[in-house]
Structure formats: structure tokens, C-alpha cells
Design a protein around this motif. Structure first.
Motif, PDB file in Angstrom:
ATOM      1  N   THR A   1      13.224  -4.479  -5.910  1.00  0.00           N
ATOM      2  CA  THR A   1      13.713  -5.113  -4.834  1.00  0.00           C
ATOM      3  C   THR A   1      13.970  -6.549  -5.073  1.00  0.00           C
ATOM      4  OG1 THR A   1      12.908  -5.530  -2.497  1.00  0.00           O
ATOM      5  CG2 THR A   1      11.066  -5.598  -4.151  1.00  0.00           C
ATOM      6  N   GLY A   2      14.897  -7.063  -4.126  1.00  0.00           N
ATOM      7  CA  GLY A   2      15.223  -8.549  -4.052  1.00  0.00           C
ATOM      8  C   GLY A   2      14.376  -9.140  -3.118  1.00  0.00           C
ATOM      9  N   ASP A   3      13.754  -8.561  -2.362  1.00  0.00           N
ATOM     10  CA  ASP A   3      12.973  -9.054  -1.269  1.00  0.00           C
ATOM     11  C   ASP A   3      11.656  -8.358  -0.941  1.00  0.00           C
ATOM     12  OD1 ASP A   3      11.641 -10.396   0.890  1.00  0.00           O
ATOM     13  OD2 ASP A   3      13.612 -10.896   1.851  1.00  0.00           O
ATOM     14  N   ILE A   4      10.524  -8.573  -1.401  1.00  0.00           N
ATOM     15  CA  ILE A   4       9.256  -7.640  -1.443  1.00  0.00           C
ATOM     16  C   ILE A   4       9.024  -7.897  -0.013  1.00  0.00           C
ATOM     17  CG2 ILE A   4       7.750  -9.460  -2.178  1.00  0.00           C
ATOM     18  CD1 ILE A   4       7.386  -5.892  -3.211  1.00  0.00           C
ATOM     19  N   HIS A   5       9.219  -9.046   0.943  1.00  0.00           N
ATOM     20  CA  HIS A   5       8.700  -9.211   2.210  1.00  0.00           C
ATOM     21  C   HIS A   5       9.460  -8.479   3.256  1.00  0.00           C
ATOM     22  CE1 HIS A   5       7.204 -12.765  -0.236  1.00  0.00           C
ATOM     23  NE2 HIS A   5       6.089 -12.468   0.461  1.00  0.00           N
ATOM     24  N   GLN A   6      10.663  -7.994   2.801  1.00  0.00           N
ATOM     25  CA  GLN A   6      11.439  -6.946   3.685  1.00  0.00           C
ATOM     26  C   GLN A   6      10.986  -5.407   3.407  1.00  0.00           C
ATOM     27  OE1 GLN A   6      15.863  -7.939   3.333  1.00  0.00           O
ATOM     28  NE2 GLN A   6      15.643  -8.874   5.092  1.00  0.00           N
ATOM     29  N   SER A   7      11.111  -5.160   2.083  1.00  0.00           N
ATOM     30  CA  SER A   7      10.565  -3.790   1.670  1.00  0.00           C
ATOM     31  C   SER A   7       9.286  -3.270   1.840  1.00  0.00           C
ATOM     32  CB  SER A   7      10.933  -3.704   0.001  1.00  0.00           C
ATOM     33  OG  SER A   7      12.298  -3.985  -0.223  1.00  0.00           O
ATOM     34  N   VAL A   8       8.351  -3.873   2.003  1.00  0.00           N
ATOM     35  CA  VAL A   8       7.127  -3.667   2.309  1.00  0.00           C
ATOM     36  C   VAL A   8       7.098  -3.140   3.527  1.00  0.00           C
ATOM     37  CG1 VAL A   8       4.744  -4.235   2.579  1.00  0.00           C
ATOM     38  CG2 VAL A   8       5.637  -4.773   0.285  1.00  0.00           C
ATOM     39  N   PRO A   9       7.328  -3.850   4.502  1.00  0.00           N
ATOM     40  CA  PRO A   9       7.401  -3.339   5.934  1.00  0.00           C
ATOM     41  C   PRO A   9       8.202  -2.428   6.112  1.00  0.00           C
ATOM     42  CG  PRO A   9       7.420  -5.850   6.037  1.00  0.00           C
ATOM     43  CD  PRO A   9       7.861  -5.324   4.385  1.00  0.00           C
ATOM     44  N   PHE A  10       9.327  -2.205   5.627  1.00  0.00           N
ATOM     45  CA  PHE A  10      10.291  -1.101   5.829  1.00  0.00           C
ATOM     46  C   PHE A  10       9.677   0.235   5.221  1.00  0.00           C
ATOM     47  CE2 PHE A  10      13.510   2.038   4.250  1.00  0.00           C
ATOM     48  CZ  PHE A  10      14.205   2.062   5.170  1.00  0.00           C
ATOM     49  N   TYR A  11       8.997   0.403   4.163  1.00  0.00           N
ATOM     50  CA  TYR A  11       8.391   1.411   3.875  1.00  0.00           C
ATOM     51  C   TYR A  11       7.077   1.739   4.284  1.00  0.00           C
ATOM     52  CZ  TYR A  11      12.046   2.495   0.621  1.00  0.00           C
ATOM     53  OH  TYR A  11      13.271   2.655  -0.250  1.00  0.00           O
ATOM     54  N   ARG A  12       6.508   0.732   4.976  1.00  0.00           N
ATOM     55  CA  ARG A  12       4.932   0.983   5.418  1.00  0.00           C
ATOM     56  C   ARG A  12       5.366   1.248   7.006  1.00  0.00           C
ATOM     57  NH1 ARG A  12       2.533  -4.331   5.718  1.00  0.00           N
ATOM     58  NH2 ARG A  12       4.124  -4.570   7.462  1.00  0.00           N
ATOM     59  N   ASP A  13       6.131   0.323   7.563  1.00  0.00           N
ATOM     60  CA  ASP A  13       6.205   0.548   9.123  1.00  0.00           C
ATOM     61  C   ASP A  13       7.411   1.489   9.578  1.00  0.00           C
ATOM     62  OD1 ASP A  13       4.191  -1.322   9.053  1.00  0.00           O
ATOM     63  OD2 ASP A  13       5.409  -2.967   9.399  1.00  0.00           O
ATOM     64  N   VAL A  14       8.491   1.543   9.171  1.00  0.00           N
ATOM     65  CA  VAL A  14       9.529   2.218   9.420  1.00  0.00           C
ATOM     66  C   VAL A  14       9.392   3.734   8.858  1.00  0.00           C
ATOM     67  CG1 VAL A  14      12.105   2.340   9.377  1.00  0.00           C
ATOM     68  CG2 VAL A  14      10.957   0.174   9.742  1.00  0.00           C
ATOM     69  N   MET A  15       9.285   3.769   7.414  1.00  0.00           N
ATOM     70  CA  MET A  15       9.175   5.141   7.011  1.00  0.00           C
ATOM     71  C   MET A  15       7.756   5.617   7.145  1.00  0.00           C
ATOM     72  SD  MET A  15      12.223   5.626   6.016  1.00  0.00           S
ATOM     73  CE  MET A  15      12.096   7.320   4.917  1.00  0.00           C
ATOM     74  N   GLU A  16       6.872   4.882   7.472  1.00  0.00           N
ATOM     75  CA  GLU A  16       5.575   5.056   7.647  1.00  0.00           C
ATOM     76  C   GLU A  16       4.812   5.780   6.455  1.00  0.00           C
ATOM     77  OE1 GLU A  16       5.099   7.648  11.375  1.00  0.00           O
ATOM     78  OE2 GLU A  16       6.268   6.016  12.429  1.00  0.00           O
ATOM     79  N   PHE A  17       5.002   5.308   5.340  1.00  0.00           N
ATOM     80  CA  PHE A  17       4.032   5.759   4.291  1.00  0.00           C
ATOM     81  C   PHE A  17       2.987   4.675   4.326  1.00  0.00           C
ATOM     82  CE2 PHE A  17       8.467   6.978   2.098  1.00  0.00           C
ATOM     83  CZ  PHE A  17       8.234   8.248   2.349  1.00  0.00           C
ATOM     84  N   SER A  18       1.750   5.421   3.727  1.00  0.00           N
ATOM     85  CA  SER A  18       0.536   4.674   3.786  1.00  0.00           C
ATOM     86  C   SER A  18       0.558   3.756   2.574  1.00  0.00           C
ATOM     87  CB  SER A  18      -0.557   5.750   3.651  1.00  0.00           C
ATOM     88  OG  SER A  18      -1.992   5.051   3.643  1.00  0.00           O
ATOM     89  N   LEU A  19       0.340   2.615   2.820  1.00  0.00           N
ATOM     90  CA  LEU A  19       0.400   1.296   1.759  1.00  0.00           C
ATOM     91  C   LEU A  19      -1.164   1.483   1.050  1.00  0.00           C
ATOM     92  CD1 LEU A  19       1.519  -1.161   0.570  1.00  0.00           C
ATOM     93  CD2 LEU A  19       0.306  -2.462   2.147  1.00  0.00           C
ATOM     94  N   ARG A  20      -0.907   1.836  -0.363  1.00  0.00           N
ATOM     95  CA  ARG A  20      -2.245   2.006  -1.156  1.00  0.00           C
ATOM     96  C   ARG A  20      -2.621   0.841  -1.760  1.00  0.00           C
ATOM     97  NH1 ARG A  20      -1.323   3.166  -6.279  1.00  0.00           N
ATOM     98  NH2 ARG A  20      -3.114   3.961  -7.366  1.00  0.00           N
ATOM     99  N   PHE A  21      -1.753  -0.065  -2.064  1.00  0.00           N
ATOM    100  CA  PHE A  21      -2.050  -1.347  -2.750  1.00  0.00           C
ATOM    101  C   PHE A  21      -0.962  -2.276  -2.634  1.00  0.00           C
ATOM    102  CE2 PHE A  21      -1.936  -3.935  -6.649  1.00  0.00           C
ATOM    103  CZ  PHE A  21      -3.283  -4.431  -6.767  1.00  0.00           C
ATOM    104  N   TYR A  22      -1.206  -3.537  -2.180  1.00  0.00           N
ATOM    105  CA  TYR A  22      -0.138  -4.732  -2.204  1.00  0.00           C
ATOM    106  C   TYR A  22      -0.820  -5.796  -2.906  1.00  0.00           C
ATOM    107  CZ  TYR A  22       3.068  -7.594  -0.016  1.00  0.00           C
ATOM    108  OH  TYR A  22       4.003  -8.756   0.281  1.00  0.00           O
ATOM    109  N   ALA A  23      -0.147  -6.431  -3.636  1.00  0.00           N
ATOM    110  CA  ALA A  23      -0.589  -7.714  -4.387  1.00  0.00           C
ATOM    111  C   ALA A  23       0.833  -8.733  -4.370  1.00  0.00           C
ATOM    112  CB  ALA A  23      -0.881  -7.461  -5.876  1.00  0.00           C
ATOM    113  N   GLU A  24       0.656  -9.338  -3.121  1.00  0.00           N
ATOM    114  CA  GLU A  24       1.684 -10.276  -2.965  1.00  0.00           C
ATOM    115  C   GLU A  24       1.865 -11.378  -4.122  1.00  0.00           C
ATOM    116  OE1 GLU A  24       3.496 -13.261   0.396  1.00  0.00           O
ATOM    117  OE2 GLU A  24       1.257 -12.214   0.770  1.00  0.00           O
TER     118      GLU A  24
END
Length: 129
Positions: A10-33
Motif C-alpha cells: 500500500t501507498g497509504d497504510i492509514h487509508q488501507s487499514v480502515p478500508f479493510y477493517r471498517d468498510v470490508m469488515e475484516f477482523s484486524l488481527r495485528f497492527y503495527a503502525e
């Protein structure tokens, strides 16, 4: 050999994480900013997102321009219970689609396509028609 995960660069992790978590509704397993890395539960295969800046050195692309644009070279395909209902749910969240839900008789499937924040194509499908 078996597929263990799919990694999107991804070019922007701060856009991609919310997209896959909130829009696509996948459960976030691990996030290391600090690593610019995230992992999601998607069923049997994990979906991981890695920052282009972080992974470019690992795969030897640190000297390439970061803004190279090209046609789609990657597609994530997800089976859903009801294509039209999933489409309506995502549309209500503001997702812009490439096309409308439609039948692909030659595939015996109903499909619809959208793009994530980095332009990767996502296909939602249901077998059989």
C-alpha cells in the motif's frame, strides 16, 4: 505448498487499514503502525497489508519511483453469501464500484468489482448463479 497469506503493498497504510477493517469488515488481527504492517482474518487465508515504503527494500525496489501507475495487475476475489446485499452495504459506506452486480453465465456466478484505496481490484462473487 499452500497459500498462507496475501500481501498487498500500500501507498497509504492509514487509508488501507480502515478500508479493510471498517468498510470490508475484516477482523484486524495485528497492527503495527511503526512497521506499517497490518494483518486481517479473512477466513482460511490471511490478508496482510504492508507499506510500499517499508517493503521496497525487502524486495529490492527501493530505487524505483514510488508513484509508478499501471493497469491492474492484482485482484482479490472474495466469495460472499449475497452479492447484491453486500454491494448495497458497501455502497452505503461510500464505496465507489467499477461496475454493478451482474451475472457471468460463463462462470456460473454473480459478481461485482470495486477498488481499494490503492487501486487494487476487489471482486465479490457468489457461485452458483
Amino acid at each position: 505448498m499452500k497459500l498462507s497469506q496475501i500481501r498487498l503493498i500500500t501507498g497509504d497504510i492509514h487509508q488501507s487499514v480502515p478500508f479493510y477493517r471498517d468498510v470490508m469488515e475484516f477482523s484486524l488481527r495485528f497492527y503495527a503502525e511503526e512497521m506499517q504492517f497490518a494483518s486481517f482474518h479473512t477466513g482460511e487465508t490471511k490478508l496482510e497489508i504492508f507499506s510500499r515504503d517499508q517493503i521496497s527494500e525487502v524486495i529490492g525496489e527501493e530505487d524505483l519511483p514510488a508513484d509508478v501507475e499501471s493497469q491492474s495487475k492484482f485482484l482479490l476475489s472474495f466469495e460472499v453469501e449475497q452479492v447484491d446485499e453486500f454491494y448495497a452495504s458497501l455502497k452505503n459506506k461510500g464505496v465507489l464500484f467499477i461496475n454493478e452486480p451482474h451475472d457471468r453465465k460463463e462462470w456460473n456466478a454473480r459478481v461485482v468489482h470495486l477498488r481499494d484505496p490503492d487501486g487494487n481490484v476487489i471482486e465479490l462473487y457468489k457461485h452458483p448463479l
